[in-house]
Design a protein around this motif. Structure first.
Motif, PDB file in Angstrom:
ATOM      1  N   VAL A  56       0.822  -1.178  -0.045  1.00 30.07           N
ATOM      2  CA  VAL A  56      -0.033  -0.170   0.020  1.00 30.07           C
ATOM      3  C   VAL A  56       0.868   1.157   0.022  1.00 30.07           C
ATOM      4  CG1 VAL A  56      -1.609   1.443   1.207  1.00 30.07           C
ATOM      5  CG2 VAL A  56      -1.851  -1.338   1.185  1.00 30.07           C
ATOM      6  N   TYR A  57       2.037   1.288   0.880  1.00 30.51           N
ATOM      7  CA  TYR A  57       2.931   2.511   0.891  1.00 30.51           C
ATOM      8  C   TYR A  57       3.446   2.609  -0.602  1.00 30.51           C
ATOM      9  CZ  TYR A  57       7.243   4.881   1.157  1.00 30.51           C
ATOM     10  OH  TYR A  57       8.451   5.698   1.061  1.00 30.51           O
ATOM     11  N   LEU A  58       3.898   1.550  -1.329  1.00 31.49           N
ATOM     12  CA  LEU A  58       4.321   1.651  -2.673  1.00 31.49           C
ATOM     13  C   LEU A  58       3.118   2.247  -3.650  1.00 31.49           C
ATOM     14  CD1 LEU A  58       6.634  -1.581  -3.149  1.00 31.49           C
ATOM     15  CD2 LEU A  58       7.461   0.856  -2.988  1.00 31.49           C
ATOM     16  N   ALA A  59       2.010   1.743  -3.460  1.00 30.08           N
ATOM     17  CA  ALA A  59       1.059   2.465  -4.396  1.00 30.08           C
ATOM     18  C   ALA A  59       0.776   3.622  -4.136  1.00 30.08           C
ATOM     19  CB  ALA A  59      -0.165   1.323  -4.191  1.00 30.08           C
ATOM     20  N   ILE A  60       0.968   4.184  -3.091  1.00 35.37           N
ATOM     21  CA  ILE A  60       0.660   5.579  -2.531  1.00 35.37           C
ATOM     22  C   ILE A  60       1.762   6.316  -3.222  1.00 35.37           C
ATOM     23  CG2 ILE A  60       0.347   7.329  -0.808  1.00 35.37           C
ATOM     24  CD1 ILE A  60      -1.158   5.080   0.694  1.00 35.37           C
ATOM     25  N   ARG A  61       3.046   5.912  -2.878  1.00 36.45           N
ATOM     26  CA  ARG A  61       4.270   6.653  -3.278  1.00 36.45           C
ATOM     27  C   ARG A  61       4.549   7.063  -4.743  1.00 36.45           C
ATOM     28  NH1 ARG A  61       7.809   9.672  -2.657  1.00 36.45           N
ATOM     29  NH2 ARG A  61      10.074   9.319  -1.811  1.00 36.45           N
ATOM     30  N   VAL A  62       3.838   6.285  -5.511  1.00 34.02           N
ATOM     31  CA  VAL A  62       3.994   6.457  -7.032  1.00 34.02           C
ATOM     32  C   VAL A  62       2.968   7.285  -7.449  1.00 34.02           C
ATOM     33  CG1 VAL A  62       5.143   4.011  -7.480  1.00 34.02           C
ATOM     34  CG2 VAL A  62       2.558   4.159  -7.737  1.00 34.02           C
ATOM     35  N   THR A  63       1.896   7.819  -6.816  1.00 35.76           N
ATOM     36  CA  THR A  63       0.910   8.611  -7.047  1.00 35.76           C
ATOM     37  C   THR A  63       0.005   8.182  -8.294  1.00 35.76           C
ATOM     38  OG1 THR A  63       2.598  10.273  -6.516  1.00 35.76           O
ATOM     39  CG2 THR A  63       0.410  11.003  -7.172  1.00 35.76           C
ATOM     40  N   PRO A  64      -0.813   7.208  -7.727  1.00 33.01           N
ATOM     41  CA  PRO A  64      -1.502   6.654  -8.964  1.00 33.01           C
ATOM     42  C   PRO A  64      -2.699   7.541  -9.565  1.00 33.01           C
ATOM     43  CG  PRO A  64      -2.308   5.838  -6.879  1.00 33.01           C
ATOM     44  CD  PRO A  64      -1.195   6.559  -6.625  1.00 33.01           C
ATOM     45  N   ASN A  65      -2.763   7.607 -10.873  1.00 37.53           N
ATOM     46  CA  ASN A  65      -3.585   8.254 -11.613  1.00 37.53           C
ATOM     47  C   ASN A  65      -5.086   7.751 -11.357  1.00 37.53           C
ATOM     48  OD1 ASN A  65      -5.659   9.417 -13.514  1.00 37.53           O
ATOM     49  ND2 ASN A  65      -3.638  10.267 -14.709  1.00 37.53           N
ATOM     50  N   LEU A  66      -5.946   8.062 -10.359  1.00 39.13           N
ATOM     51  CA  LEU A  66      -7.163   7.487  -9.973  1.00 39.13           C
ATOM     52  C   LEU A  66      -8.237   7.400 -11.025  1.00 39.13           C
ATOM     53  CD1 LEU A  66      -7.577   8.528  -6.266  1.00 39.13           C
ATOM     54  CD2 LEU A  66      -6.599   6.411  -7.298  1.00 39.13           C
ATOM     55  N   GLY A  67      -8.123   8.406 -11.850  1.00 37.20           N
ATOM     56  CA  GLY A  67      -8.939   8.447 -12.955  1.00 37.20           C
ATOM     57  C   GLY A  67      -8.797   7.386 -13.965  1.00 37.20           C
ATOM     58  N   ASP A  68      -7.617   7.148 -14.304  1.00 37.20           N
ATOM     59  CA  ASP A  68      -7.045   6.076 -15.459  1.00 37.20           C
ATOM     60  C   ASP A  68      -7.493   4.689 -14.444  1.00 37.20           C
ATOM     61  OD1 ASP A  68      -6.404   7.640 -17.185  1.00 37.20           O
ATOM     62  OD2 ASP A  68      -4.214   7.483 -16.718  1.00 37.20           O
ATOM     63  N   ALA A  69      -7.425   4.478 -13.129  1.00 32.93           N
ATOM     64  CA  ALA A  69      -7.414   3.502 -12.512  1.00 32.93           C
ATOM     65  C   ALA A  69      -8.850   3.030 -12.577  1.00 32.93           C
ATOM     66  CB  ALA A  69      -6.816   3.562 -10.997  1.00 32.93           C
ATOM     67  N   PHE A  70      -9.765   3.948 -12.280  1.00 32.03           N
ATOM     68  CA  PHE A  70     -11.204   3.637 -12.306  1.00 32.03           C
ATOM     69  C   PHE A  70     -11.680   3.291 -13.903  1.00 32.03           C
ATOM     70  CE2 PHE A  70     -11.812   6.171  -8.519  1.00 32.03           C
ATOM     71  CZ  PHE A  70     -12.358   5.237  -7.583  1.00 32.03           C
ATOM     72  N   ALA A  71     -11.080   3.866 -14.786  1.00 35.26           N
ATOM     73  CA  ALA A  71     -11.415   3.594 -16.291  1.00 35.26           C
ATOM     74  C   ALA A  71     -10.836   2.179 -16.477  1.00 35.26           C
ATOM     75  CB  ALA A  71     -10.595   4.497 -17.226  1.00 35.26           C
ATOM     76  N   GLY A  72      -9.858   1.716 -15.822  1.00 32.61           N
ATOM     77  CA  GLY A  72      -9.342   0.211 -15.714  1.00 32.61           C
ATOM     78  C   GLY A  72     -10.404  -0.624 -15.247  1.00 32.61           C
ATOM     79  N   LEU A  73     -11.395  -0.416 -14.708  1.00 32.38           N
ATOM     80  CA  LEU A  73     -12.355  -1.376 -14.070  1.00 32.38           C
ATOM     81  C   LEU A  73     -13.268  -1.653 -15.362  1.00 32.38           C
ATOM     82  CD1 LEU A  73     -13.086   0.237 -10.683  1.00 32.38           C
ATOM     83  CD2 LEU A  73     -11.682  -1.940 -11.176  1.00 32.38           C
ATOM     84  N   LEU A  74     -13.084  -0.967 -16.450  1.00 31.24           N
ATOM     85  CA  LEU A  74     -14.080  -1.411 -17.503  1.00 31.24           C
ATOM     86  C   LEU A  74     -13.357  -2.507 -18.248  1.00 31.24           C
ATOM     87  CD1 LEU A  74     -14.951   2.374 -18.877  1.00 31.24           C
ATOM     88  CD2 LEU A  74     -16.406   0.540 -17.448  1.00 31.24           C
ATOM     89  N   PRO A  75     -14.219  -3.630 -18.570  1.00 32.11           N
ATOM     90  CA  PRO A  75     -13.477  -4.715 -19.328  1.00 32.11           C
ATOM     91  C   PRO A  75     -13.178  -4.301 -20.639  1.00 32.11           C
ATOM     92  CG  PRO A  75     -15.903  -4.914 -19.105  1.00 32.11           C
ATOM     93  CD  PRO A  75     -15.801  -3.861 -18.478  1.00 32.11           C
ATOM     94  N   VAL A  76     -12.142  -4.074 -21.007  1.00 30.82           N
ATOM     95  CA  VAL A  76     -11.281  -3.675 -22.254  1.00 30.82           C
ATOM     96  C   VAL A  76     -10.009  -4.475 -22.621  1.00 30.82           C
ATOM     97  CG1 VAL A  76     -10.402  -1.952 -23.858  1.00 30.82           C
ATOM     98  CG2 VAL A  76     -12.201  -1.405 -22.125  1.00 30.82           C
ATOM     99  N   LEU A  77     -10.111  -5.190 -23.483  1.00 28.52           N
ATOM    100  CA  LEU A  77      -8.787  -6.036 -23.945  1.00 28.52           C
ATOM    101  C   LEU A  77      -7.701  -4.937 -24.664  1.00 28.52           C
ATOM    102  CD1 LEU A  77     -10.451  -9.287 -25.388  1.00 28.52           C
ATOM    103  CD2 LEU A  77      -9.498  -9.026 -23.182  1.00 28.52           C
TER     104      LEU A  77
END
Length: 448
Positions: free
Chosen positions: A178-199
């Motif tokens: 979790v520390y590493l995930a926060i440390r790299v500053t994720p783009n939450l908009g892209d992350a939520f878009a990644g929940l859509l099933p796209v190949l």
């Protein structure tokens, strides 16, 4: 001989009726434990690397696949736990009721798989220690040390101590990822878009996606979950709600590990177009990249988490698969003696199995013979067989659970419903596809 007539329904029903009222009335955080163990054991260094590579190659595109992978494993582990609690019998006893072929498959699998996995687990646990203490000794000696520590720990301790240590190590894994995930500053908009099933738009994208779904925390430890449920003292349907809650916690934890590492892959590797090697050495490369980006402290912190991830898989397999092997031997001895009684969860819960000679014999098999591979390298043909058997185990688990949980072997009240059957069938088909692909990809021309 194993009973294949379906008469086990009576045994299971009696166990459920006689003892089903014992157990807590509702699930609670204070009861969880086996789920933490299965989550820690199932997520090894290889899973983290696979997720990192998915993130580095595709960014957040396959986040949905990682989440589905966790849901698939929830259904498998729940089914294994439900079999143990609803019938009062162990999973191997259920397999034996399907015919002798299951016993032959299991024993060939655990002998070959255990031999190769032992070397891989020790090497994986030794790598971060060598990186943390580079001038102390070579990798193979670190690997041997971790194997011996795992052997001694599992040999002398029963489930309660084992669970507490696993919980502490999971805590370390959780904080680090979790520390590493926060440390790299994720783009939450892209992350939520990644929940859509796209190949991904590339060759073999379907198979790569299925591989990510099937590879998230999926090993023989899914079958061991029911044994840990019994070892915890849960042996009847009174614990069913607790088991299901525990299982969901397990794969929510797995999901956090996987999503966190995908964030790291997407932000740290994908954005910089950096590639890492597959296998455990990819994590060593990641440690070097983290040191360049965030400093030595972050890199060492990551290596500690890497060790916790690898060592929990080592001692988890040392304990869980040894329990399964002890159950196999006990069932074999009963068959040889012509005794028909079922192998019960209460026998596992008593702790006697953890002190039995078959349990300890398999511990020794996981520890000492694989050390040869650390010095001589892994034999080519054995690695091919290891890959094939490993790929075949999860289809075997999923499809036999469908069979067991829809037959008279399981009390009617606890047979699989529509959702469970759908999830188990999807899991079975998924793993069959991945099994066929892995068998097809083996260099068979060089085998003969």
């Amino acid at each position: 001989m194993a009973d294949t007539s379906g008469n086990a329904e009576t045994t299971g029903s009696k166990a459920a009726t006689a003892e089903g009222v014992s157990g807590p009335r509702k699930s609670s955080w204070k009861y969880i434990g086996p789920g933490i163990v299965v989550a820690a054991t199932g997520v090894g260094a290889g899973d983290l690397v696979a997720t990192l590579i998915a993130g580095s190659n595709f960014g957040y595109t396959l986040l949905w696949a990682a989440v589905i992978g966790c849901v698939v494993k929830i259904s498998l582990a729940e089914a294994a736990g439900r079999w143990h609690l609803s019938t009062g019998r162990t999973l191997f006893d259920g397999w034996a009721s399907l015919g002798r072929w299951t016993s032959w498959f299991f024993v060939v699998y655990v002998v070959i798989w255990g031999y190769v996995y032992g070397a891989a687990a020790m090497s994986s646990s030794g790598l971060p220690l060598q990186a943390l203490f580079p001038d102390v000794m070579d990798l193979k000696w670190w690997a041997i040390l971790t194997g011996l520590v795992g052997l001694v720990f599992v040999w002398f301790n029963q489930y309660a101590v084992f669970e507490k240590v696993m919980t502490v190590l999971v805590g370390v894994m959780f904080v680090v990822t979790v520390y590493l995930a926060i440390r790299v500053t994720p783009n939450l908009g892209d992350a939520f878009a990644g929940l859509l099933p796209v190949l991904p738009d590339e060759k073999d994208s379907v198979l790569n996606t299925l591989g990510l779904i099937g590879g998230v925390g999926g090993t023989i430890t899914l079958a061991a979950y029911g044994y840990w449920v019994n070892a915890k003292g849960w042996t009847n349907t009174g614990w069913m709600k607790v088991m299901r809650f525990d299982n969901r916690v397990a794969y929510a934890t797995t999901g956090i590990f996987v999503v966190a590492m995908l964030f790291v892959g997407a932000e740290l590797l994908h954005s910089a177009n950096v590639a890492i090697a597959s296998g455990d050495k990819g994590l060593i490369q990641l440690g070097d990249i983290l040191e360049d980006e965030y400093g030595t402290a972050t890199a060492k912190f990551f290596l500690i988490g890497f060790f916790a991830t690898s060592f929990t898989s080592l001692i988890g397999v040392w304990h869980g698969v040894s329990l399964m092997f002890a159950d196999f031997v006990e069932r074999y001895r009963k068959d040889r003696a012509g005794r028909e009684e079922a192998a019960s969860g209460e026998e596992v819960a008593s702790g006697a199995r953890e002190k039995s000679w078959p349990f300890r014999a398999y511990l020794l098999w996981l520890t000492f013979p694989p050390m040869i591979l650390l010095f001589e390298g892994q034999p080519f043909r054995l690695i091919i067989l290891y890959g094939v058997l490993g790929a075949a185990f999860l289809p075997f688990l999923a499809l036999t659970l469908v069979w067991l949980l829809n037959s008279s072997r399981t009390p009617a009240e606890w047979r699989s419903g529509l959702l469970s059957n759908a999830m188990l069938t999807i899991a079975g088909l998924l793993f069959v596809v991945l099994c066929v692909k892995q068998i097809w990809d083996q260099p068979w021309s060089e085998f003969f």
